[in-house]
Design an enzyme around this catalytic site. Structure first.
Site, PDB file in Angstrom:
ATOM      1  N   THR A   1      -4.290  50.009  10.237  1.00 44.01           N
ATOM      2  CA  THR A   1      -4.574  48.627   9.845  1.00 44.01           C
ATOM      3  C   THR A   1      -4.925  47.795  11.072  1.00 44.01           C
ATOM      4  OG1 THR A   1      -3.057  48.827   7.974  1.00 44.01           O
ATOM      5  CG2 THR A   1      -3.644  46.601   8.675  1.00 44.01           C
TER       6      THR A   1
ATOM      7  N   GLN B   1      -6.655  49.307   3.386  1.00 44.39           N
ATOM      8  CA  GLN B   1      -6.545  48.259   4.401  1.00 44.39           C
ATOM      9  C   GLN B   1      -7.802  48.214   5.257  1.00 44.39           C
ATOM     10  OE1 GLN B   1      -4.353  50.690   3.803  1.00 44.39           O
ATOM     11  NE2 GLN B   1      -2.229  49.985   3.996  1.00 44.39           N
TER      12      GLN B   1
ATOM     13  N   GLN C   1      -8.630  44.201   0.858  1.00 39.76           N
ATOM     14  CA  GLN C   1      -7.219  44.336   1.203  1.00 39.76           C
ATOM     15  C   GLN C   1      -7.017  44.035   2.690  1.00 39.76           C
ATOM     16  OE1 GLN C   1      -5.354  47.974  -0.066  1.00 39.76           O
ATOM     17  NE2 GLN C   1      -3.449  47.560   1.015  1.00 39.76           N
ATOM     18  N   ASP C   2      -6.037  43.154   2.975  1.00 38.79           N
ATOM     19  CA  ASP C   2      -5.682  42.815   4.365  1.00 38.79           C
ATOM     20  C   ASP C   2      -6.844  42.162   5.104  1.00 38.79           C
ATOM     21  OD1 ASP C   2      -3.326  44.004   3.678  1.00 38.79           O
ATOM     22  OD2 ASP C   2      -3.405  45.590   5.174  1.00 38.79           O
TER      23      ASP C   2
ATOM     24  N   ASP D   1      -2.707  41.175  -0.198  1.00 39.53           N
ATOM     25  CA  ASP D   1      -2.228  40.715   1.110  1.00 39.53           C
ATOM     26  C   ASP D   1      -3.377  40.095   1.910  1.00 39.53           C
ATOM     27  OD1 ASP D   1       0.098  41.896   0.199  1.00 39.53           O
ATOM     28  OD2 ASP D   1      -0.160  43.710   1.411  1.00 39.53           O
TER      29      ASP D   1
ATOM     30  N   ARG E   1       4.318  38.210  -1.168  1.00 34.40           N
ATOM     31  CA  ARG E   1       5.366  39.211  -1.328  1.00 34.40           C
ATOM     32  C   ARG E   1       5.961  39.508   0.053  1.00 34.40           C
ATOM     33  NH1 ARG E   1       2.454  45.084  -2.521  1.00 34.40           N
ATOM     34  NH2 ARG E   1       0.872  45.026  -0.881  1.00 34.40           N
TER      35      ARG E   1
ATOM     36  N   TRP F   1       6.691  41.308   3.017  1.00 33.03           N
ATOM     37  CA  TRP F   1       6.320  42.499   3.755  1.00 33.03           C
ATOM     38  C   TRP F   1       7.498  43.003   4.598  1.00 33.03           C
ATOM     39  CZ3 TRP F   1       2.614  42.413   8.543  1.00 33.03           C
ATOM     40  CH2 TRP F   1       2.356  43.719   8.945  1.00 33.03           C
TER      41      TRP F   1
END
Length: 532
Positions: free
Chosen positions: A296, A326, A348-349, A370, A438, A440
């Site tokens: 990531t 990610q 994502q990310d 996220d 959320r 992490w």
């Protein structure tokens, strides 16, 4: 805060003599043990304090903190040295990718621990807020090393060779600093709102306060796709700025065009300013992702480590797509950094607010899972967050904040923002759930205030993740929000979730107090609201 570039030339020398700041006579071990009994990891403290040459009984908390930082620096250097040698053992791409991240992250931890020691011993402009920021970032780096190892499924290969008790020692240092940071924040709240940081010269103040057009005219480096300028790639201009002897702000004008490259601003390349020709016109894009073999951390289209980075009027994109896992557009670990009128596109990310103090104003952020994640002390003001259609069966999550220690001064704050569905999601909000955040990590902290929430936001608001124990240690709060997604009647009832009704209850998360914005943001020329 003055520039600290010159200390990089003697990091190893400074680290090697750090433990010589001691009293002539050593204190009895029992006296050291009493101090160690006050921190979260007393056994680690006692073990290493007893083995520190010339250890003495601290006369006050600041002495004890300095001793703890010295011990953490010593162990971090030992871990990195061992990790360098261990690199020869890498047998495959996954091990090499995780190892490469950890080498860089441990280097950054050593830099930040040196910042802290230098501030504690030699820097008159040093503040307690600086110490808490750099110690928080040091700990975040180690956690990111572990996360990358988990991403690549090589934890057993990497972690035994880099742990070295560094995390425990830094955590102890953060605990010792608790309470001192509050004194600094209170002091800044009464300061002159037009005060400039000591590191910004008069000429630079005029430069960063001007309009985009005038900033472009002042650019020292110009990038263009058509060859009409000295540089064809953004990275070549960044590298030229690093080699230059220009003092202060180095402005890079990135002309309109789509630049298909990954860019990196290293930890010694400070005061870079990227100016584009508008979000729709200047686009930096790449497509690294977890599915294509990157961690990531290393998937980012743009990775920023240099101090006081500024970007405005451009887009940074990761085009990997929703199916590729990610895939980071921007990863920022730049202290005192600002992003103004920028767009960040991904799935994502998308936006990795990794560490340090950051501010985003009037930015557009697109993603799915996220969308904004990391462990910086970061404030978003007047930003637009758009959720997109995720992979079938997945839910969207706006934030995933990653605080790993209760004494880190980190968190994600949204103030006056708008959370909405992108065009592709607008017709599917009944079938795709979208949550505000959320946890992490165990002490995840996110505050959303005075923001608009569209109908896409799930009635529960927040989504659980990992251990159920996180629900009592996290801190999530909503204050003064509005819109169809802001109704509070069916929100989660977790111990760590708070519905706040009084402004003074969220004042600690204002720009003024949370990132000490009055001290450094006025000089950037970017508009901001200091309070709530």
């Amino acid at each position: 805060m003055v520039s600290l570039n010159f200390i990089f030339l003697s990091l190893t020398i400074f680290a090697s003599i750090a433990c010589t700041f001691s009293e002539p006579e050593e204190a009895p071990l029992d006296d050291i043990n009493k101090w160690c009994d006050t921190v979260p990891h007393p056994k680690t403290c006692k073990y290493f304090m007893a083995r520190t040459p010339g250890a003495f009984e601290p006369k006050q908390k600041s002495d004890f903190r300095r001793m703890m930082v010295e011990a953490a620096l010593d162990r971090a250097m030992a871990a990195q040295s061992h990790l360098w040698m261990w690199g020869e053992k890498c047998a495959n791409h996954s091990e090499r990718a995780a190892w490469s991240d950890c080498i860089r992250l441990y280097s950054h931890t050593i830099i930040q621990l040196n910042y802290t020691l230098y501030g504690l011993t030699s820097n008159s402009s040093f503040t307690e807020f600086d110490a808490q920021t750099w110690l928080s970032s040091s700990l975040t780096n180690l956690d990111t090393c572990m996360s990358g190892s988990q991403d690549m499924n090589v934890t057993s290969f990497i972690w035994p060779h880099v742990s070295y008790n560094v995390s425990d020692l830094i955590s102890n240092g953060l605990a010792i600093s608790e309470g001192l940071i509050e004194e600094f924040v209170n002091a800044t709240s009464s300061g002159n709102t037009s005060e400039y940081p000591t590191w910004m010269r008069h000429e630079e103040r005029k430069l960063v306060q001007v309009s985009r057009k005038l900033a472009v005219k002042k650019a020292m480096f110009v990038v263009s796709k058509d060859g009409s300028s000295p540089y064809r790639t953004v990275q070549s201009a960044i590298d030229a700025a690093a080699r230059s002897r220009i003092r202060g702000r180095k402005v890079i004008h990135v002309k309109r065009g789509v630049y298909r490259e990954n860019i990196y601003v290293g930890p010694y390349n400070d005061d870079i300013m990227l100016v584009g020709d508008g979000m729709r016109n200047t686009i930096i894009t790449s497509s690294r992702s977890a599915r294509s073999g990157y961690t990531t951390y290393s998937s980012a289209t743009a990775g920023i480590d240099g101090l006081r980075f500024i970007a405005r009027d451009l887009t940074i994109q990761n085009s990997a797509g929703a199916q590729m896992g990610q895939a980071v557009a921007l990863r920022s670990s730049s202290d005192l950094s600002v992003f103004y009128k920028c767009a960040f596109l991904g799935y994502q990310d998308t936006l990795f607010v990794h560490s340090q103090r950051q501010f985003y104003k009037m930015c557009y952020i697109f993603g799915t899972i996220d969308i904004i994640f990391g462990n910086a002390a970061v404030v978003f003001q007047s930003c637009m967050i758009y959720a997109r259609v995720p992979v079938l069966g997945q839910a969207n999550v706006i934030t995933a904040q990653g605080r790993v220690d209760p004494n880190q001064n980190t968190g994600i704050v949204m103030h006056g923002c708008r959370i909405m569905a992108d065009e592709d999601l607008a017709g599917k909000i009944r079938t795709v759930s979208t949550y505000l955040g959320r946890p992490w990590q165990q002490y995840s902290r996110t505050i959303i205030m005075r923001s608009y929430m569209g109908p896409l936001v799930h009635k529960a608001g927040w989504m659980p993740w990992k251990s159920a124990g996180y629900l009592s240690t996290l801190y999530y709060a909503e204050f003064g929000n509005f819109g169809p997604g802001a109704r509070l009647r069916n929100r989660v009832n977790w111990p760590g979730y708070h519905i706040i009704t009084r402004p003074n209850a969220v004042s600690q998360f204002s720009v003024e107090r949370f990132i000490a914005g009055r001290k450094w943001l006025p000089a950037t020329g970017v508009p901001f609201s200091p309070g709530v």
